[in-house]
Scaffold this motif. Structure first.
Motif, PDB file in Angstrom:
ATOM      1  N   VAL A  39      13.274   6.794 -10.994  1.00  0.00           N
ATOM      2  CA  VAL A  39      12.271   6.673 -10.096  1.00  0.00           C
ATOM      3  C   VAL A  39      12.910   7.540  -9.198  1.00  0.00           C
ATOM      4  CG1 VAL A  39      11.499   4.879  -8.300  1.00  0.00           C
ATOM      5  CG2 VAL A  39      11.857   4.118 -10.582  1.00  0.00           C
ATOM      6  N   THR A  40      11.917   8.599  -8.648  1.00  0.00           N
ATOM      7  CA  THR A  40      12.472   9.359  -7.645  1.00  0.00           C
ATOM      8  C   THR A  40      11.913   9.270  -6.135  1.00  0.00           C
ATOM      9  OG1 THR A  40      10.319  10.781  -8.232  1.00  0.00           O
ATOM     10  CG2 THR A  40      12.162  11.386  -9.510  1.00  0.00           C
ATOM     11  N   ALA A  41      11.009   8.580  -6.053  1.00  0.00           N
ATOM     12  CA  ALA A  41      10.789   8.183  -4.507  1.00  0.00           C
ATOM     13  C   ALA A  41       9.805   6.919  -4.579  1.00  0.00           C
ATOM     14  CB  ALA A  41       9.861   9.383  -4.124  1.00  0.00           C
ATOM     15  N   LEU A  42       9.837   6.128  -3.675  1.00  0.00           N
ATOM     16  CA  LEU A  42       8.895   5.178  -3.333  1.00  0.00           C
ATOM     17  C   LEU A  42       8.663   5.031  -1.685  1.00  0.00           C
ATOM     18  CD1 LEU A  42       9.930   1.765  -4.874  1.00  0.00           C
ATOM     19  CD2 LEU A  42       8.408   1.799  -3.066  1.00  0.00           C
ATOM     20  N   ALA A  43       7.501   5.043  -1.488  1.00  0.00           N
ATOM     21  CA  ALA A  43       7.012   4.976   0.008  1.00  0.00           C
ATOM     22  C   ALA A  43       5.812   4.160   0.216  1.00  0.00           C
ATOM     23  CB  ALA A  43       6.852   6.379   0.317  1.00  0.00           C
ATOM     24  N   GLY A  44       5.769   3.630   1.158  1.00  0.00           N
ATOM     25  CA  GLY A  44       4.300   2.795   1.604  1.00  0.00           C
ATOM     26  C   GLY A  44       4.702   1.800   2.643  1.00  0.00           C
ATOM     27  N   GLU A  45       3.651   0.996   3.000  1.00  0.00           N
ATOM     28  CA  GLU A  45       3.693  -0.183   3.889  1.00  0.00           C
ATOM     29  C   GLU A  45       3.722  -1.431   3.021  1.00  0.00           C
ATOM     30  OE1 GLU A  45       2.328  -0.896   8.408  1.00  0.00           O
ATOM     31  OE2 GLU A  45       0.369  -0.614   6.884  1.00  0.00           O
TER      32      GLU A  45
ATOM     33  N   TRP B 277      13.660   6.447  -0.225  1.00  0.00           N
ATOM     34  CA  TRP B 277      12.825   5.271   0.033  1.00  0.00           C
ATOM     35  C   TRP B 277      12.192   5.589   1.557  1.00  0.00           C
ATOM     36  CZ3 TRP B 277      12.327   0.274  -2.194  1.00  0.00           C
ATOM     37  CH2 TRP B 277      12.826   0.125  -3.411  1.00  0.00           C
ATOM     38  N   ASN B 278      10.903   5.216   1.526  1.00  0.00           N
ATOM     39  CA  ASN B 278      10.271   4.935   2.772  1.00  0.00           C
ATOM     40  C   ASN B 278       9.669   3.683   2.733  1.00  0.00           C
ATOM     41  OD1 ASN B 278       9.641   5.221   5.455  1.00  0.00           O
ATOM     42  ND2 ASN B 278       8.520   7.381   5.281  1.00  0.00           N
TER      43      ASN B 278
ATOM     44  N   CYS C 199       0.892  -1.061  -0.001  1.00  0.00           N
ATOM     45  CA  CYS C 199      -0.091   0.044  -0.041  1.00  0.00           C
ATOM     46  C   CYS C 199       0.949   1.284   0.142  1.00  0.00           C
ATOM     47  CB  CYS C 199      -0.849  -0.134   1.192  1.00  0.00           C
ATOM     48  SG  CYS C 199      -1.628   1.424   1.470  1.00  0.00           S
ATOM     49  N   GLY C 200       0.966   1.856  -1.268  1.00  0.00           N
ATOM     50  CA  GLY C 200       1.862   3.116  -1.106  1.00  0.00           C
ATOM     51  C   GLY C 200       1.935   3.683  -2.424  1.00  0.00           C
ATOM     52  N   LYS C 201       3.024   4.630  -2.520  1.00  0.00           N
ATOM     53  CA  LYS C 201       2.870   5.236  -3.997  1.00  0.00           C
ATOM     54  C   LYS C 201       4.643   5.238  -4.380  1.00  0.00           C
ATOM     55  CE  LYS C 201       2.785   9.819  -2.205  1.00  0.00           C
ATOM     56  NZ  LYS C 201       2.371  11.060  -2.139  1.00  0.00           N
TER      57      LYS C 201
END
Lengths: 175, 757, 324
Positions: free
Chosen positions: B303-309, B341-342, B292-294
């Motif tokens: 790819v500039t960012a990746l975040a989610g659970e 990343w988060n 679940c994320g973006k």
């Protein structure tokens, strides 16, 4: 009124890989129960553990043996119903004296047509039976003949090559 | 330039080949170490319940029964991460969970005794998915896991990855031209399903010494890992030939507990061999996975960012789930090179059959859940996915945080050429028509193509040790704790040793997989066989040769470095007439033993790209797999047929077909697993084989003596996402549920009502 | 497998005598490919005390034409039926159905009678006892049909009532389209029952003291064509999701009469009467095939997960009709 002979067989005879076995039916350690499958009898009673039991429900083909000329599933066959049958298992393919492999076995080794090898005896028995009936099958026939055989490692491609190669050689193992 | 080799790179018959084709190869159900009892497990009818009472009196008195054990009288052994799984518990947590154990003289007697055990249960509410497990007030499965969230565990040391936090995601999303967001799952709990069910035979030699035979992938795990779970008995672990594993039978902690507990109670050897039903319903499944994320991306595919659970469902208990989460977090970074990343994770328990170690090990689960999101952002950007993957996998010099928490710089090879060659063989450029566009459409038959990638830096994971003994008769014996579960690695290790020792392959043997006679080895996991185990064996062979030459040199009146050997004769280089047999050099009452080791190295990842072409029948919802191409770089192929076999394996072991038909079906009210047989659990048959080509490059990897790298494990992982993409393209509609059953396909085709109007 | 007593049958009369004597405690065994699975998994609360082997009855495995009627013995193997020149020539739909069963090995073992009398594949019904206990249900005489509110992707879309398990037999579908009759012999003598009447919602109409000995199929008229189509998840070792058998009598390209049977959509083989009407007396152009397809499923009332079977049934009917 017909006289019913409600009697269970007392013993059966099986010819396995050319050897005649007489097995008594019963519940003593050396006897076979009427509920024993052929697979159980081959493996536990006769010590022929080359026949493998995978699913034990007739859906994976690993227990395939050749009975009276046809490949059958030994896990779904009662031994008591095999009285008088001629059975060939994986142990019966190579020459019993020289150890020379059957051409299909030889081809499987050459092509590494196995990974874990557990499904292999069943696949070899079905392949051998196919070549006995149809010495020059096309790959489609090979796949159809093996369609009841589960292999999770995916040896399929190498198996088809091996069977085709064995067929091309006319059933002769390379010297 | 590549060296030319005598054995390496040539297809040689597997050393166990003749045994396999003649039925002589011995699997666990074929061995009879001695007289033994048969153990059986009474299993729970409820998905969650407390055992209030167990009456075993009748069962104990039944013919042939030697022991009946319940939670009250089993040894206090524990497994799980952290330790939370007992041999038997007073609480049962899935339908089929163990309730009691019986040992009897015969299998039939043991089975019959199960019916005589009377159990009184107090039913508890159960949760079958993560939403239910995490809902407020949800029944708690384990007292130690509040909210059903399993705690982190330092499986790979104190900094074990349970999240990926790098750079600045806020800035990354600001820099993005396209952002995709959503929740996607890979929750079909597929079963790796080796054909052979697991089995263990246990026998106590005395109070502290336990011998176990098992049909598993690793003798080592049954000693070194199980010792810590059982109060450190001296375990001698022996493995037989293993009828397939795919990770799942690395070990079998439950079977081993049951067999060892019954063996202890009876003073006899006890065999616990699972039926296929038990293998399906009470062994191990893939983790459930949901992302679940973006993701943010620039027009050029950066790819500039990746975040989610990343939410992970491990079923009733966790054996190595945290390890899989750590590796999954690492593998995601290998295929999505991104500075920001988060990614957080959550491990959840539910009332279903537990998850276990399975080929793909976290990465397949995460990437498959993530695939629809990636597809969506690429669709927005109208980017060719092959170009995207080529751009975004980690290349030499690139960095990633691996499972133990360290930042690594890639010392591997550039896989771009392999990917391009694969694309060319597949005719990707002809077949790719753009996102959500079919390759062809004729009546109800529509074809589409898809692609996926996977990489793993575990090819050099963990430590290995090996000995090689050179014998005066001109043979060599490798001592390494390596089992054979289908990779052919025991043969390949003999080949590597034979190449170093210049002995005929027939003169090189391996000790049986028995921890009593072998030094430590972590086993064949993560494609480490070639690099890690292989390097230890090669190291040992070189050490042995050094000693051999050390003995021979004075006899021949030269220096060690002036010597070479072939077929058990030692020569002075350039003077073949100046020679000595091994027998003379070693002495007939002596041997020479070399020692080799390998220390973990996470800097050399492997990669594999996989292309698929599917044909979808929009009138039946059926999917036909037409063509599969894999492409990779193995550095140097050790044994071509074995490597091809590993790559064909993409179609097996809960791999690619988890996107088409593989799933475990569980009743959502009762928790019963419904398709636990090979008729109802679907698998690919011989007459549904697609055209399948493997493109294998051989770019030398300097990290290995023969410039090789392991590839085997990763072939299953890119398949599911690639199939999703291919079917979406065929239908012109994004699909994101696994597996793509006819029901789902027909719905996507707008035929969900189906009913005639 | 739990043990039992095992008798080899010497004749049909011998079987009837054993059935009468051990009333309800017996099971008839032909190929065993279904029964042995049922026994191993202990899916039923009653376990038979006696297994009667029917394969030992001489002459019950033959395939022959008698008075414009094909008679196939109950213990004829599916492989032999599929390979029979007679069947292939006169009853290609039946040959196709036989060929579609299981795998080559299963067809070498499985028999016609066994295929007709096999127990359902409903996964609740077949849940193995040793995995926490068998699941009681309506079909077993106790409890509801769990499929209604549970996992029902393979269950009935037509005619389910109290039990939604489908008839798994492929042979029954082809035989029904061919207007075949089953010969049943019991203590009161023998009777011939049309295949469609042989099944009821919970299995077959066989009484515990009866057995199937033969199937009789009338020789079709000259202008008859026939087809059998089976949709299944896997191209071997699989049961039908939907199957269709069609027999058409035609004059030129006009359909004079039709028999259209759907399999695996209902607890029994389902005769799609409305579909037959849709094609009867009409030319076999696509539009009529589509009409027939729609009509075939007009009575469908799918459960929560099996509406897709309607679409597959329509497709199969259409394809079968257009295959001629």
């Amino acid at each position: 009124m017909i006289q019913t002979k409600n009697r269970q067989k007392k013993a059966i005879t099986l010819t396995v890989n050319g050897n005649l076995h007489k097995l008594n039916i019963g519940d003593q350690p050396h006897e076979i129960s009427p509920s024993y499958t052929l697979a159980q009898t081959l493996r536990e009673t006769l010590g022929l553990t080359g026949t493998k039991v995978g699913c034990d429900q007739g859906a994976c083909g690993s227990c395939t043996v050749i009975m009276d000329g046809k490949p059958v599933l030994s896990c779904m066959t009662l031994a008591i119903e095999c009285h008088g049958s001629k059975i060939t298992t994986i142990e019966g393919l190579a020459d019993s004296i020289t150890g020379k492999l059957h051409p299909v076995q030889d081809s499987f080794v050459k092509h590494s047509a196995f990974q874990c090898g557990f499904c292999t005896p069943g696949i070899i028995m079905a392949s051998k039976s196919l070549l006995d009936r149809d010495p020059s099958p096309d790959p489609h026939h090979v796949k159809e003949a093996l369609s009841g055989h589960y292999c999770r490692c995916i040896s399929h491609y190498q198996v088809v090559e091996a069977v085709m190669d064995a067929a091309d050689k006319g059933g002769q193992a390379d010297e | 330039m590549n060296e030319t080799y005598r054995f390496i790179g040539k297809g040689t018959p597997r050393k166990d080949g003749v045994d396999i084709v003649t039925g002589k190869a011995r699997y666990i159900d074929d061995v009879r170490p001695g007289p033994m009892l048969h153990g059986k497990v009474l299993r729970s009818p409820f998905p969650h319940a407390e055992i209030k009472k167990i009456d075993t009196v009748k069962a104990k008195a039944a013919p042939g029964v030697r022991a009946v054990l319940t939670h009250a009288d089993v040894p206090p052994w524990m497994t799980g991460m952290p330790r939370h799984v007992k041999v038997l518990d007073q609480r049962v947590r899935f339908v089929g969970d163990a309730v009691a154990l019986v040992a009897a003289d015969t299998l039939e007697q043991a089975v019959a005794a199960l019916d005589l055990i009377k159990v009184v249960y107090e039913k508890l509410p159960a949760v079958f998915d993560m939403d239910a497990a995490l809902a407020p007030g949800a029944p708690r499965l384990h007292d130690m896991f509040p909210g059903n969230v399993v705690s982190d565990f330092p499986a790979f040391g104190p900094n074990t990855l349970s999240k990926v936090v790098r750079g600045d995601v806020e800035k990354g999303f600001k820099d993005a031209d396209f952002i995709s967001e959503g929740t996607f799952g890979y929750e079909n709990f597929a079963n790796p399903l080796p054909i052979e069910p697991p089995g263990v035979i246990a026998q106590w030699e005395d109070e502290q010494r336990l011998t176990v035979w098992s049909g598993t992938q690793s003798a080592s795990w049954h000693r070194w890992i199980m010792q810590s779970k059982m109060g450190f008995p001296d375990i001698r672990a022996i493995t037989t030939q293993c009828g397939g594993s795919f990770g799942s039978k690395n070990y079998a902690p439950q079977c081993m507990f049951y067999a060892a507990a019954l063996a202890k109670a009876t003073g006899k050897a006890v065999k616990v061999s699972y039926t296929k039903d038990e293998h399906f319903g009470a062994f191990v499944l893939r983790l459930g996975s949901r992302f679940c994320g973006k993701i943010g991306m620039k027009k050029d595919g950066t790819v500039t960012a990746l975040a989610g659970e990343w939410m992970v469902d491990n079923g009733a208990f966790s054996d190595m789930s945290q390890s899989q989460i750590a590796v999954g977090c690492g593998e995601a970074q290998l295929v999505i090179n991104c500075e920001n990343w988060n990614l957080s994770t959550k491990l959840v328990c539910t009332n279903r059959c537990p998850a276990g170690v399975i080929r793909g090990f976290g990465g397949q689960e995460l990437e498959s859940a993530f695939a629809p999101l990636l597809a969506d952002v690429m669709t927005q950007a109208e980017l060719d996915p092959v170009e995207f993957f080529k751009k975004n996998y980690v290349k030499p010099g690139g960095q990633y945080i691996w499972r133990e928490g360290n930042l690594w710089t890639c010392r591997g090879k550039d896989y771009t050429k392999a990917m391009e060659k694969g694309a060319a063989e597949f005719k990707w450029k002809d077949k790719w028509k753009g996102w959500l566009k079919p390759t062809s459409a004729e009546g109800s038959q529509r074809t589409g193509v898809g692609v996926g990638i996977h990489g793993n830096a575990d090819v050099g994971e963990d430590d290995s040790e090996a000995y090689i003994r050179l014998n005066a008769d001109g043979t060599a014996t490798i001592h390494a704790s390596v089992s054979e579960s289908g990779m052919g690695q025991r043969s390949s290790l003999c080949k590597m040793a034979a190449e170093i020792l210049q002995l005929p392959l027939a003169k090189v043997h391996m000790t049986p997989p028995d921890t009593l006679v072998n030094p430590f080895d972590f086993g064949l996991v993560g494609s480490r066989g070639t690099y890690a185990v292989g390097s230890a064996v090669i190291d040992a062979a070189e050490d042995a040769l050094k000693q051999l030459f050390g003995r021979a040199a004075p006899m021949l009146g030269v220096q060690s470095q002036d010597l070479e050997t072939r077929d058990a004769r030692i020569f002075v280089k350039g003077k073949p007439e100046q020679a000595l047999t091994w027998s003379k050099a070693i002495g007939i009452m002596r041997s020479v033993t070399g020692y080799g080791e390998f220390k973990a190295d996470y800097s050399v990842p492997n990669f594999l790209i996989l292309f698929v072409e599917v044909e979808v029948d929009t009138d039946t919802g059926g999917i036909k797999l037409k063509k599969v191409t894999t492409a990779t770089d193995a550095g140097r192929i050790i044994d071509p047929p074995s490597l091809h076999g590993q790559l064909f394996g993409a179609l097996g072991s809960a791999g690619l077909d988890t996107a088409i038909f593989e799933e475990t079906i569980i009743d959502k009210k009762s928790g019963h697993m419904l398709n636990m047989n090979l008729t109802d659990y679907k698998w690919r048959t011989f007459n549904e084989l697609p055209e399948f080509n493997n493109i294998i490059l051989e770019t030398p990897f300097p990290t290995h003596r023969f410039k090789a790298i392991g590839i085997g494990e990763i072939s299953t992982s890119p398949g599911p996402g690639a199939v999703l993409m291919a079917v979406s393209n065929a239908l012109g509609k994004p699909l994101h549920e696994y597996p793509l059953t006819p029901d789902r396909i027909l719905k996507a085709c707008g035929k969900e009502k189906g009913n005639p109007k | 497998m739990k043990t039992f007593k095992h008798f080899d049958a010497e004749s049909v009369d011998h079987v009837l005598a054993i059935l009468a004597r051990y009333h309800g405690k017996t099971a008839l065994m032909a190929g065993g490919t279904d029964l042995i699975g049922v026994l191993k998994s202990e899916i039923l609360p009653e376990y038979p005390k006696i297994i009667i082997n029917l394969k030992t009855i001489a002459g019950m495995n033959t395939i022959k034409m008698v008075d414009k009627e094909c008679r196939i013995g109950a213990t004829a193997r599916l492989a032999d039926i599929a390979a029979s020149g007679l069947i292939q020539k006169i009853f290609p739909a039946l040959a196709a159905a036989a060929e579609s069963v299981g795998s080559p090995e299963l067809r070498n073992m499985g028999t016609l009678g066994g295929n007709l009398c096999q127990d359902t594949r409903c996964w609740y019904y077949r849940y193995p006892d040793k995995m926490g206990g068998r699941i009681p249900c309506y079909r077993k005489g106790k409890g509801p049909c769990h499929a209604v509110k549970g996992e029902n992707r393979y269950h009935a879309i037509i005619g389910g009532k109290k039990c939604y398990a489908v008839c798994p037999s492929d042979m029954a579908i082809a035989l029904a389209a061919l207007d075949a009759r089953v010969k049943i012999i019991g203590p009161g003598g023998s009777r011939l029952v049309p295949i469609l009447d042989f099944y009821n919602v919970l299995c077959t109409i066989l009484n515990p003291d009866e057995m199937v000995t033969e199937v009789r199929i009338p020789e079709p008229g000259k202008n008859t064509v026939q087809a059998f189509y089976k949709n299944r998840p896997r191209e071997a070792v699989d049961f039908a999701v939907v199957s269709v058998a069609v027999r058409l009598e035609r004059t030129g390209d006009v359909c004079k009469d039709a028999c259209i049977i759907l399999g695996a959509v209902a607890p029994v083989p389902y005769r799609a009467v409305a579909a037959e009407e849709a094609v009867r007396g009409r030319r076999l152009h696509e539009i009529h095939a589509a009409d027939a397809a729609k009509a075939a499923v007009k009575d469908a009332r799918p459960l929560s997960q099996n509406a897709y079977k309607i679409e597959i049934a329509k497709t199969l009917v259409k394809r079968a009709l257009l295959s001629f």
